[in-house]
Scaffold this motif. Structure first.
Motif, short mmCIF file in Angstrom:
data_model
loop_
_atom_site.label_atom_id
_atom_site.label_comp_id
_atom_site.label_asym_id
_atom_site.label_seq_id
_atom_site.Cartn_x
_atom_site.Cartn_y
_atom_site.Cartn_z
N GLU A 23 -45.10 61.48 108.31
CA GLU A 23 -46.45 62.35 108.93
C GLU A 23 -47.55 61.32 109.25
O GLU A 23 -48.06 60.25 107.99
CB GLU A 23 -46.86 63.35 108.23
N TYR A 24 -48.42 60.81 110.26
CA TYR A 24 -49.42 60.18 110.57
C TYR A 24 -50.44 61.18 111.10
O TYR A 24 -50.40 62.05 111.84
CB TYR A 24 -48.94 59.11 111.49
N LYS A 25 -51.74 60.80 110.77
CA LYS A 25 -53.01 61.17 111.29
C LYS A 25 -53.90 60.10 111.72
O LYS A 25 -54.38 59.36 110.88
CB LYS A 25 -53.42 62.22 110.00
N GLY A 26 -54.03 60.12 112.83
CA GLY A 26 -54.97 59.05 113.35
C GLY A 26 -54.36 57.75 113.20
O GLY A 26 -55.19 56.67 113.08
N SER A 30 -49.95 59.81 106.23
CA SER A 30 -50.32 60.89 105.21
C SER A 30 -49.45 61.53 104.28
O SER A 30 -49.68 61.90 103.19
CB SER A 30 -51.08 61.82 105.92
N GLY A 92 -45.83 67.97 108.35
CA GLY A 92 -46.40 67.60 109.62
C GLY A 92 -46.11 68.24 110.72
O GLY A 92 -46.38 69.55 110.66
N GLN A 93 -45.77 67.85 111.98
CA GLN A 93 -45.30 68.67 113.03
C GLN A 93 -43.77 68.95 113.08
O GLN A 93 -43.55 69.51 114.10
CB GLN A 93 -45.72 67.50 114.50
N ASP A 193 -48.28 66.52 118.24
CA ASP A 193 -48.80 67.89 118.15
C ASP A 193 -49.34 68.38 119.36
O ASP A 193 -50.00 67.66 120.18
CB ASP A 193 -50.04 67.99 117.22
N ASP A 196 -53.55 68.14 119.22
CA ASP A 196 -54.25 67.09 118.82
C ASP A 196 -52.90 65.77 118.79
O ASP A 196 -52.14 65.89 118.09
CB ASP A 196 -54.52 67.34 117.34
N LEU A 199 -52.12 63.71 115.79
CA LEU A 199 -51.01 64.16 114.56
C LEU A 199 -49.64 64.05 115.10
O LEU A 199 -49.24 64.61 116.11
CB LEU A 199 -51.34 65.67 114.45
N THR A 201 -45.55 63.10 113.72
CA THR A 201 -44.48 63.12 112.80
C THR A 201 -43.34 62.31 113.31
O THR A 201 -42.89 62.74 114.36
CB THR A 201 -44.02 64.39 112.34
#
Length: 229
Positions: A23-26, A30, A92-93, A193, A196, A199, A201
């Motif tokens: 999972e990645y955020k920005g 994460s 995540g997604q 996502d 957003d 977000l 995955t």
């Protein structure tokens, strides 16, 4: 065309593969998870799948079983198996229903929308056929899917997953095609996502092996006795 695309994504013979979720955020990592998936197609064409959680350590040896449209989760700490929703997020997604092996032609009614150019997961323009998929039953992961397939070989390129109201839940790109168990298959799915785009995955498949899988492994009552090999 949809059945041909299913055959690209999924080996027809019983198999095991490692599924890695990141999972990645920005753009920053994460969370992550690793699972071992054991899958076998039934006579009707749909798959049964047993998933064993391998990492992180807090989830090790938890199990998830898909048989028909039923999905079960087993936690060795409580020694109980409970029914879960395929729509529930796993990491995540990625939802529970995203990590089990699915033949879309068995669970969705497909219609041909149009032929058009679409950008793939490598940002390359591809000539594709667009299919509209409508769920045949209410208990599947997504109510509707828009899917783009390569016009020449029906390899999946892109999919948009929609809610019953038509809201975009997520977009997936299929990429990193490699020779695995007799066919060139996508080994990576990038899930973005619907609200957003920061977000993301990434779901990766590796270590494919053909193997006989005992019928008992796909029985809910056997989950408490399952031993990883």
């Amino acid at each position: 065309m949809l059945a041909a695309s299913d055959a690209v994504r999924n080996p027809a013979k019983p198999f095991v593969t490692t599924v890695s979720l990141n999972e990645y955020k920005g753009g920053k990592a994460s969370d992550s998870s690793t699972l071992q998936a054991y899958s076998r197609a039934e006579p009707g064409g749909q798959f049964r799948t047993l998933l064993r959680f391998a990492a992180p350590a807090r989830d090790a040896n938890k199990l998830m079983l898909k048989t028909g449209n039923d999905l079960w989760f087993y936690d060795p700490a409580s020694k109980a198996s409970v029914r879960i929703s395929p729509q529930q997020r796993l990491l995540g997604q990625a939802a529970n229903g995203d990590v089990v092996t699915v033949n879309f032609a068995q669970t969705y009614q497909a219609s041909l929308a149009q032929e058009e150019e679409v950008q793939d997961g490598e940002r390359q323009n591809r000539r594709a056929v667009k299919l509209q998929l409508e769920a045949k039953a209410p208990d599947v992961t997504y109510h509707a899917i828009e899917m783009w397939l390569d016009r020449d070989n029906y390899r999946p390129i892109k999919a948009r997953f929609l809610s019953e109201s038509g809201r975009l839940l997520k977009t997936a790109f299929y990429r990193r095609f490699k020779e695995e168990l007799g066919a060139v298959r996508p080994t990576e799915v990038v899930i973005i996502d619907g609200l957003d785009p920061a977000l993301v995955t990434v779901m990766r498949y590796g270590e494919f092996q053909a193997r006989d899988i005992p019928d008992s492994w796909f029985q809910r009552d056997y989950m408490a006795r399952f031993q990883a090999e």
